[in-house]
Write a protein that holds these residues in place. Structure first.
Motif, short mmCIF file in Angstrom:
data_model
loop_
_atom_site.label_atom_id
_atom_site.label_comp_id
_atom_site.label_asym_id
_atom_site.label_seq_id
_atom_site.Cartn_x
_atom_site.Cartn_y
_atom_site.Cartn_z
N MET A 1 0.92 -1.14 0.01
CA MET A 1 0.06 0.31 0.04
C MET A 1 0.92 1.20 -0.07
SD MET A 1 -3.19 -0.87 2.37
CE MET A 1 -2.35 -1.46 3.66
N GLU A 2 1.97 1.07 0.71
CA GLU A 2 3.00 2.49 0.79
C GLU A 2 3.38 2.62 -0.78
OE1 GLU A 2 3.66 4.60 2.87
OE2 GLU A 2 2.29 3.82 4.26
N LEU A 3 3.67 1.41 -1.49
CA LEU A 3 4.34 1.54 -2.94
C LEU A 3 3.16 2.13 -3.84
CD1 LEU A 3 6.27 -1.73 -3.39
CD2 LEU A 3 7.34 0.78 -3.18
N MET A 4 1.96 1.64 -3.76
CA MET A 4 0.74 2.19 -4.44
C MET A 4 0.36 3.59 -4.15
SD MET A 4 0.04 -0.31 -6.37
CE MET A 4 -1.60 0.40 -6.88
N ARG A 5 0.68 3.99 -2.77
CA ARG A 5 0.27 5.37 -2.46
C ARG A 5 1.14 6.48 -3.05
NH1 ARG A 5 2.08 8.76 1.36
NH2 ARG A 5 3.33 7.26 2.31
N PHE A 6 2.58 5.83 -3.20
CA PHE A 6 3.37 6.62 -4.16
C PHE A 6 3.26 6.82 -5.54
CE2 PHE A 6 7.57 6.60 -6.37
CZ PHE A 6 8.10 7.93 -5.94
#
Length: 595
Positions: free
Chosen positions: A443-448
């Motif tokens: 989710m951190e990668l997708m938020r980025f």
């Protein structure tokens, strides 16, 4: 030494022939014994059934005689005309004569049926002449006082009584029924009715039977029989058995006698038949002995034919045995070349085909060993490449930290951790803590990468963090939310994990754009079809083209969990267009390590 042992051992053909003979002879002997035993039982049952049928015919005929007497008693009892005539006859001689005629009409054409009426005043009326017998003498009989004690409408039966009519010297015995006539249950009798028939009317039904039939009362005294001299005597004088059991076979006068008894409808009387058992079964026993002899002859003939045919049919088995020994020695090129349309020919053909397939399988095993060695080399290479990638990503993250670019360093670190989790672990199940950590990194990668701002919230019971679940069941669901739910704007993803009774509920909810109703229905229909599709790989592959773009990841998760848990797994999907989408996974709860 081995050759000597083989010489002393029986060959397959000898074992087969001896076994076949034993399997024929032993059951045949048993069958003949059982057949003989059952035949005797069947003959006994047949004789018993035949005698029972004959006795039942006599029973119905005698019941009809007594039923006629009871019917006459009922008619006289309930005929108002006779009652009125009986009352008027006390003072009117014409009524007395009319009453006598009426009794003669009731007796009808039955020659030996006699009717007697006695009133309380001592007047008597009958259908016979008073010169033969004075009916008032009945009042002096011992049984007459018992009429007062009878219940209303009851009838007293008397058998083997001396014939009271002097005009019938050829009929020494009669059967009588007597009844006290009452107007009601609480009133005394106003008259007495006696109906009689000669014993000959009973005995005449015994004449056409092979069996000797006796009519007995409750005390086992003979009331009727072909031999008039036996009437009145005890049945034990004929068959000296203290307590006879019916049906039974007893020995009397050096002969076996078949005893059979049937009760009569009226009184406590019964019919007993006595028949010589050997005479009844002589013909059937002869047929049984002839049948046993024929069966024995057929069995012996079949035994010789079976031995000949077995030796002929098992000859190809010798050839197969020789070929099998050569194969055992290592010669895989030998073939039996036995062919035919029967089972032996099919066995020879199958044996040769088996040798051909063994050779083919050996070649396939050799090829598979080569491919296995190549796969091991490729696996080593696949392990080297991810390690090189992890080292490069760690170096990039270190340089970003050195430049104080913590945000990009955090993103690179998350990517490195996610890739490491994907490549390094070979376990199918991981802890919930590990799965949530991988989901957070994803989710951190997708938020980025997302254009719009997003956030995530995780609620999980601390006691459940060590429970095991299949790997990567959250990432496809989260990916579906980011790609389709947040395509037009930001939002929030809520992940909750909780235990409810005996199940584990994993819930992923986003407040994105949701799905249209048609799209949701197509997705749900497709998921339902996976139960049948999983049983047919071809159907499952062809069905992928029909999956809506919103649901490929969800269907993959469903297929995987369905294969693992079967009917214990359930997936629920709810979506409101323009509002939210909720995916709920229901898994069976198991203790840590139970998966």
């Amino acid at each position: 030494m081995k050759k000597k042992q083989r010489q002393h051992q029986l060959s397959f053909r000898q074992k087969l022939i001896l076994t076949s003979i034993a399997c024929l002879v032993i059951p045949t002997i048993g069958m003949l014994y059982i057949t003989n035993s059952y035949s005797k039982l069947i003959i006994r049952e047949h004789s018993l059934e035949k005698s029972t049928q004959s006795l039942m015919i006599v029973q119905s005929q005698i019941n009809a005689v007594f039923e006629e007497m009871v019917s006459v008693s009922n008619f006289v009892h309930f005929d108002p005309e006779i009652k009125n005539l009986l009352e008027d006859a006390k003072t009117n001689p014409v009524s007395a004569r009319t009453l006598t005629s009426r009794l003669e009409q009731v007796a009808g054409e039955t020659a030996d049926l006699r009717i007697t009426l006695l009133d309380r005043d001592g007047n008597a009326y009958s259908d016979y002449s008073f010169y033969d017998f004075d009916p008032r003498d009945f009042t002096r009989e011992g049984w007459f006082t018992r009429l007062e004690q009878l219940s209303p409408y009851d009838t007293l039966f008397m058998g083997a009584e001396a014939n009271y009519l002097t005009s019938q010297p050829d009929k020494p015995y009669v059967f009588m029924t007597a009844r006290a006539l009452r107007e009601g249950t609480d009133t005394g009798p106003y008259a007495y009715l006696i109906v009689s028939r000669s014993e000959a009317s009973i005995r005449e039904h015994f004449g056409s039977l092979e069996e000797d039939v006796y009519l007995l009362n409750g005390a086992h005294h003979i009331l009727s029989n072909r031999n008039e001299a036996l009437i009145g005597s005890s049945f034990n004088t004929v068959i000296p058995v203290d307590e006879p059991v019916y049906p039974d076979i007893v020995e009397f006068n050096h002969e076996n006698q078949l005893l059979l008894s049937l009760p009569l409808k009226y009184a406590d009387w019964s019919l007993v038949s006595v028949a010589p058992y050997e005479q009844l079964t002589e013909r059937l026993n002869g047929i049984n002995r002839t049948g046993l002899l024929l069966q024995a002859i057929f069995a012996i003939s079949f035994l010789f034919a079976l031995t000949y045919l077995l030796r002929r049919f098992t000859k190809p088995v010798l050839i197969l045995g020789k070929v099998a020994r050569r194969v055992e020695a290592g010669d895989l090129m030998v073939r039996s070349k036995i062919r035919g349309r029967d089972e032996i020919g099919s066995l020879g053909h199958s044996f040769d085909e088996m040798l051909d397939r063994i050779q083919l399988m050996l070649k396939q095993v050799e090829l598979e060993q080569q491919l296995k060695r190549q796969a091991e080399i490729a696996m080593l290479q696949a392990q080297i490449n991810p390690h090189f990638l992890f080292n490069v990503l760690s170096s990039i993250r270190l340089r970003l930290l050195m430049k104080q670019d913590e945000e990009n360093a955090f993103i690179v670190g998350s990517l490195s951790s996610l890739l490491r989790a994907s490549f390094s672990s070979q376990e199918e199940f991981v802890s919930i803590s590990h799965e949530l950590e991988s989901a957070k990194q994803y989710m951190e990668l997708m938020r980025f990468t997302m254009r719009y701002p997003t956030e995530s919230v995780v609620n999980a019971d601390v006691d459940l963090l060590l429970e095991l679940v299949p790997r990567f069941i959250l990432q496809p669901v989260i990916e579906n939310a980011y790609k389709h739910g947040f395509a037009r704007g930001g939002g929030r993803i809520l992940i909750s994990i909780e235990k409810i009774n005996t199940v584990l509920r994993i819930r992923v909810e986003d407040n994105g754009t949701g799905m249209e109703e048609d799209t949701l229905n197509i997705l749900l229909l497709h998921i339902k079809q996976q139960d049948a599709a999983l049983e047919n790989l071809k159907t499952a592959e062809s069905a992928d083209d029909k999956i809506p773009s919103h649901g490929i990841g969800l269907v993959n998760v469903y297929q995987r969990l369905k294969l693992i848990y079967g009917d214990s797994f359930t997936m629920n999907i709810e979506s409101i267009n323009g509002c939210r989408t909720t995916v709920e996974l229901i898994l069976p709860y198991r203790e840590t390590g139970g998966h």
